[in-house]
Write an enzyme that holds these catalytic residues in place. Structure first.
Site, short mmCIF file in Angstrom:
data_model
loop_
_atom_site.label_atom_id
_atom_site.label_comp_id
_atom_site.label_asym_id
_atom_site.label_seq_id
_atom_site.Cartn_x
_atom_site.Cartn_y
_atom_site.Cartn_z
CB CYS B 84 -0.90 -0.02 1.23
SG CYS B 84 -2.00 1.37 1.29
CE1 TYR B 350 -25.19 7.76 9.54
CE2 TYR B 350 -24.48 5.90 8.20
CZ TYR B 350 -24.18 7.01 8.96
OH TYR B 350 -22.87 7.37 9.17
CG ASN B 351 -32.44 2.57 11.46
OD1 ASN B 351 -32.02 1.42 11.64
ND2 ASN B 351 -32.63 3.42 12.45
CB THR B 361 -28.95 -2.47 8.22
OG1 THR B 361 -28.47 -1.62 9.27
CG2 THR B 361 -29.68 -1.66 7.21
CD GLU B 426 -26.93 2.79 1.58
OE1 GLU B 426 -27.91 2.58 2.28
OE2 GLU B 426 -26.96 2.81 0.34
#
Lengths: 790, 455
Positions: B84, B350-351, B361, B426
């Site tokens: 990396c 965050y539903n 979730t 997300e």
């Protein structure tokens, strides 16, 4: 009926027999539980589920409940509990979230009774109702507690812990409807079994998960909790708010806690990590465990008292795959190994000292204390009759009070401020410092400086006479004065530990320690003149009469008698220094000497008889005449520095070290020097002598010390326009690309020292501002503020 | 260019401009004093960012047993295991800034033996943590000239695990190299960034894919999303009535483990045999001076047939009960910070799911977390691994496996190919979960070995 009789005899205290023993299990245990007849124990773990009978000499495997060819996860137990009313009934909590009940009365090999698969996550704990035969409670990682009625197929009620994992559930022993639950977030909740909608009470007990709790078997309101924060806390739940009544600090996270039967204040704990021992604590003695069981080689996972009314048998299971029975009488008691001794300074220099009573009394028997400034207060706790520590840990407390005047350290501050450490020739520095010391009444120190000067600076012709003069004077009245100074000034902080060893008035012993140069002489005199009288002094003279004498009858003194060669050797350098001081012509020396002796005779009655000190002087003459190079003395000087440092006058040691610089540095090892420097700097900083301490740091040659000045020297500034921190350079802001610090006088960027007014926040180059404010009192920026520069 | 090669610039910047909180955090905790690309991408989840930066700052700058330059060098060593270059460059600068000896940057031969001794554990931790035994620990702490004290070792292990995991995040979110290579000290790696290479190699692919699959894609993914939500709902309800038998669960775990075998190896092989090769060649020449045994890589946990290593039972050594206590004992306070971070990432929600709101979730997050642990051989008794199969589609599994096990092979195509309807934030959330799950897995193995050494 037969069982009944056994139990009653157990209550009588004679039926339970056994010894400390252990047996090997096939696999690590996660939990254990005892049958109510105290004769069987069940062990459960990931791959073990067995019942053992506890016999007098050994554990005997009675039943293996893990049956079936392919062991299912339902058998991987996180917890197990044996019903305290029905000895055929057990329950286990499985790591996969299943609660299983077992009926030992079943005729088949498989004793599994019921299976409740209502929890979604690992079940951490199961608990039977203490009196109700069919009620079982479980607490799970999924945050729910469920109450099962064993006569029905599924749970009767569910209690929600608001999505926090439940670590332990325990029915109250006294209150029929109450149970406590503990949570991963540190909370403890109290529930009424009839009201699943919300908890009766909730409070935060620990920082981090609460792994366990246990209701006190007798005290109705007491709940003990143990957590990851290494604490065991005892809560009184009877009051309106849960009140913490006791707190025990252990050394590792607490995995289990169990009250000890019949001992109101005792509880046993074991830890989840690192520490393998089981401790029994008296909660009133939260620092030292009452007993300790050290049998296990890996963490203990389950503990249980064998019988609810017998305090001496403890069973435990461990990750090291053993099951143990511990007998309380075989436990090791850390108290026995502990030193019940302590030492502490008070705010005003008082000193308290606690030691085993036996020790103290023995010592005071040997040497009756003069007892003028010492106030021994015998420390007595109100002892509970049940207290197991009586006699073991009782100690006597002595308090040494400070003479009110002697607490002041002003001499230290004055000396620190006025000493000159660098920037002038050595001779001048020494003279200056000697003068400072003399003005402060510290004549021995003054002498030392003068001597140093003589040793290290080449004998100047002009100054020789005057020097002799001053030295002569110094030594003539120096010694007696020194004595009084020691009594007055040096007593407080220095040499205090040693002071304790002698149970004399503290200031007196200090005089001995501090100016050993003189006392050593007296010691020797004493020896020569009084000889065999010394023992008599021990018996009689010590108590009174010799209060203001210089020498003390301490154990050291007794030794000096016998090895006659040791003392002179030790005393030689010091004596040499003192007597050797007057340089120059011999008649002067003689002159200087006689007042010296007479002076001390006058002031301290028992000081050196004349003849002996004459003999000493003659020795030093011989030395002096040869005009030895300074190198010859360096060993002596080093000894002298060590002597001062030992006495606690690290100031002197460091000052001399700095003043002499290279001349002595090589003879003292780095570490010692560093140690002196750090102590001195620490002292200076305590007295807020920042400038001096900085000077000392600067002048020190030790790398470790001088880098003290290099640490945290960064000053972070924010840009005056955008209020962001300026990271790379101090004068240009990376973000708004503007120069932040402009000089109000010359309107240029300030790159070095920047001074600004705290009133109007204008400023600029140090020089410019200083110049400006000489001529005007208004702010150069024209804001109208009246700036001040001080 | 934005901070990420995978995420359109406006997505990140948009979120960033409004966020005072992030700026505050950066000022407080960033070691370099500026908003780097990682932070910028993470700032999509400010809540998490705080605990991340706090713990990172603590291990790099606050009281700890290791000297500052050593910490950065260890970070370099860790990042080098995954080639990396982004992290390496970052820490080369920091290393020099904190007074590290520039010579060390010439490679491992130039560092003290003591640091070199970390190599073995670095290698194992990065690729096959389950192989760490108490013997490794003993070897390091054995008294001698170059021995490590336990606190130092724990500090090093925490750093290693952190930077291995962070490398996963960097590759998984396609973090771009920092913009200002103004300071060129010769030790910075010439930025031949892997995903650049990948992108070049696969640009065609992407174009093609989007051209051909565009129409289908949307339809597909829409129904995909619906189906996923449907399954999640069903799982929640099902659990009450239908119970998978234990045997079934066991086999599920085994199956999942086995299946993870084929997931990536097949896929990468088919899609970019070429670029992969090229990649390795270029990068290793540059990075290899910080590592030994560059050929050592992830090997599937399930594959190691002969030497049958036992599965790590999560319940026997959990972070909450055991790991925390040990780490906090030897390196005080880091436990609390890590604990908070793990908790934060596990509970962060965050539903929402794509365009849908008010969705629970939990099952999905748990599936992701446990799937990562599954690939490292950590098994939860109380988890039904069948759920993984139902919730995580194949392309997602490919992505997860690549990011956690060999992050350097991650490509934009992989990133794009799963959950096409979901927002970028997300997907970053997914990355955070993967990163923390991986870090926890490494820590669990290392700490378990240390515990065994202690007992």
């Amino acid at each position: 009926m037969e069982k009944m009789s056994r139990v009653t005899t157990a209550l009588g205290g004679s039926a339970l027999t056994g010894r400390t023993m252990h047996c090997h299990l096939d696999a690590p245990a996660n939990a254990i539980s005892v049958c109510r007849d105290a004769a069987q124990v069940v062990v459960a773990g990931r791959s073990i589920f067995k019942i053992y009978a506890i016999e007098d000499e050994q554990f005997v495997e009675k039943l293996n409940l893990r049956v079936g060819r392919k062991p299912s996860l339902n058998l991987s137990c996180a917890d197990v509990v044996w019903h305290q009313m029905d000895e055929n009934l057990l329950a286990t909590a499985a790591t996969n979230g299943v609660v299983v009940t077992w009926n030992l009365g079943r005729p088949s090999r498989n004793k599994q009774d019921q299976l409740f698969t209502e929890h979604k996550r690992t079940v951490n704990k199961v608990c039977f109702h203490p009196t109700e035969a069919h009620v079982l409670l479980s607490g799970s990682q999924d945050g729910f507690m469920k109450c099962f009625d064993l006569r029905r197929k599924d749970s009767v009620s569910t209690f929600s812990g608001q999505s926090e994992s439940v670590r332990d559930v325990q029915f109250s022993i006294r209150d029929y409807f109450t149970f406590a639950s503990t949570f991963e977030n540190g909370n403890v909740q109290l529930w009424d079994i009839r009201r699943p909608d919300r908890c009766e009470r909730m409070f935060t007990a620990h920082n981090g998960p609460v792994f366990c709790c246990d209701w006190h078997p007798e005290d109705r309101g007491w709940l003990a909790t143990g957590g990851r924060d290494k604490m065991v806390k005892v809560w009184d739940m009877t009051t309106h708010r849960a009140k913490e009544v006791h707190c025990v600090q252990t050394i590792a996270s607490v995995a289990r806690v169990k009250w000890r039967p019949e001992c109101r204040h005792h509880l046993a704990t074991c830890s989840m990590m690192v520490d393998h021992n089981i401790y029994v604590w008296d909660v009133r003695r939260p620092f030292v465990p009452a007993a300790m069981f050290e049998e296990h080689r890996d963490v203990t996972t389950g503990i249980a008292w064998r019988h609810p009314h017998d305090p001496s048998f403890l069973l435990s299971g461990s990750k090291d795959s053993t099951l143990c029975q511990h007998l309380f009488r075989d436990a090791s008691q850390p108290v026995e190994r502990a030193n019940p001794e302590g030492l502490c300074y008070g705010l005003f220099g008082d000193l308290a000292f606690a030691a085993k009573e036996s020790l103290v009394s023995a010592e005071s028997g040997r040497k009756p204390c003069a007892g003028d400034r010492r106030h021994p207060i015998f420390f007595k706790r109100k002892l509970d009759p049940a207290e197991p520590f009586v006699g073991l840990a009782s100690s006597a407390l002595s308090v040494f009070e400070m003479e009110p005047s002697s607490g002041s350290m002003s001499w230290f501050v004055d000396t620190a401020e006025r000493y000159a450490l660098a920037g002038r020739p050595l001779a001048e520095l020494c003279d200056h410092n000697a003068k400072v010391a003399r003005e402060l009444g510290r004549n021995q120190v003054a002498q030392t400086w003068t001597m140093l000067r003589i040793i290290y600076s080449s004998p100047g012709l002009a100054s020789a006479a005057s020097l002799n003069h001053s030295v002569g004077k110094g030594s003539s009245y120096g010694l007696p004065l020194m004595n009084s100074f020691n009594l007055k000034d040096m007593a407080p902080g220095l040499g205090s530990e040693t002071r304790l060893d002698r149970s004399k008035g503290d200031t007196r012993s200090d005089t001995v320690l501090l100016d050993s140069s003189t006392t050593l002489i007296t010691n020797e005199d004493n020896e020569e003149t009084e000889g065999s009288d010394v023992p008599a002094d021990y018996l009689l003279g010590d108590v009174e009469g010799e209060e203001d004498e210089l020498y003390l009858l301490d154990p050291e003194h007794a030794h000096t008698e016998e090895p006659e060669y040791v003392l002179p050797q030790e005393a030689f350098p010091l004596r040499h220094e003192i007597v050797d001081t007057p340089p120059g012509p011999e008649h002067l020396q003689d002159k200087a000497d006689s007042p010296h002796v007479s002076g001390s005779e006058a002031d301290a009655a028992s000081l050196a008889p004349v003849d002996s000190s004459f003999s000493l002087i003659s020795v030093s003459h011989a030395l002096y005449d040869t005009r030895l190079p300074p190198d010859f003395f360096s060993a002596l000087v080093c000894d002298m520095l060590r002597f001062y440092a030992e006495q606690g006058d690290v100031q002197m040691a460091v000052s001399v070290l700095i003043v002499l610089g290279e001349r002595v540095r090589k003879d003292i090892d780095e570490q010692t020097q560093e140690h002196w420097y750090t102590s001195y700097i620490d002292l200076l900083q305590r007295f807020c002598l920042w400038n001096v301490s900085n000077q000392v740091v600067k002048l020190s040659t030790s790398r470790a010390i001088s880098c003290l000045n290099q640490a945290s020297t960064t000053l972070h500034v924010n840009c005056s326009h955008c209020k962001r921190p300026m990271s790379s350079r101090g004068w240009v802001c990376d973000r708004c690309h503007r120069c932040a610090s402009m000089c109000a006088v010359c309107h240029h960027v300030v790159k070095g020292l920047f001074v600004w007014c705290q009133g109007c926040s204008h400023g600029g180059h140090l020089q410019h501002i200083m110049k400006w404010l000489e001529g005007s009192s208004h702010c150069p920026a024209g804001c109208g503020h009246l700036c001040e520069y001080s | 260019r934005g901070p990420s090669a995978f995420i359109p610039e406006k997505e990140v910047v948009q979120a960033n401009t409004v966020d005072e909180r992030t700026n505050f955090l950066v000022e407080e905790y960033s070691t370099s004093g500026r908003l780097d690309n990682i932070t910028q991408v993470m700032s999509l989840h400010t809540q998490y960012l705080e605990s991340f930066l706090r713990s990172q700052f603590y291990m790099l700058r606050m009281d700890g047993p290791l000297p500052l330059p050593h910490r950065h060098y260890i970070a370099i060593m860790a990042a080098a295991r995954h080639q990396c270059s982004y992290l390496i460059n970052m820490h080369v600068d920091e290393f020099l800034k904190t007074g590290g000896i520039a010579e060390w940057l010439n490679g491992l031969e130039y560092v003290p033996q003591r640091l070199k001794n970390l190599n073995e554990i670095n290698k194992l931790l990065a690729h096959r943590p389950w192989l760490i035994t108490k013997e490794h620990i003993q070897k390091l702490v054995k008294t001698g000239e170059n021995n490590w004290s336990l606190p130092e070792l724990v500090h090093a292990v925490v750093l290693l695990a952190h930077y291995h995991a962070l490398a996963s995040f960097v590759f998984g979110s396609g973090i771009n190299p920092e913009r200002d290579p103004e300071i060129s000290n010769g030790f910075r790696l010439i930025s031949v960034n892997n995903f650049c290479v990948c992108d070049l190699a696969n640009d065609n692919n992407i174009e093609n894919a989007s051209l051909t699959g565009n129409n289908f894609g949307i339809v597909d993914s829409l129904s995909e999303l619906e189906a996923l939500m449907d399954r999640m709902k069903r799982l929640r309800e099902e659990r009450e009535d239908e119970e998978a038998s234990q045997e079934e669960m066991t086999t599920c775990f085994e199956k999942e483990k086995k299946e993870s075998l084929f997931v990536v190896s097949g896929d990468t092989f088919h899609s970019f045999p070429h670029s992969d090769f090229e990649d390795d060649m270029i990068i290793t020449s540059d990075v290899s001076r910080y590592i030994e045994d560059p050929g050592f890589g992830y090997e599937d946990f399930a594959r190691r047939g002969e030497e049958h290593l036992p599965t790590f039972r999560a319940q026997d050594y959990t972070w909450e009960n055991h790991g925390f206590s040990l780490v906090n004992r030897l390196y005080s306070d880091i436990g609390h910070l890590l604990d908070e971070k793990f908790r934060m990432v596990y509970n962060l929600t965050y539903n929402t799911m794509a365009s849908h709101e008010d969705v629970d979730t939990t099952t999905l997050r748990r599936a992701l977390f446990n799937y990562v642990h599954c690939m490292f051989g950590i098994r939860y008794d109380d988890y039904d691994y069948g759920e993984v199969n139902q919730l995580l589609e194949r392309s997602l599994k490919v992505y997860i496996k690549t990011v956690t096990c060999y992050p350097e092979r991650t490509t934009k195509r992989m990133y794009d190919s799963y959950w096409r309807q979901f927002k970028h934030s997300e997907k970053v959330h997914v990355n955070l979960l993967l990163m923390e799950a991986r870090m926890q897995a490494e820590l669990l193995y290392a700490l378990r070995a240390i515990t065994r050494h202690l007992t």
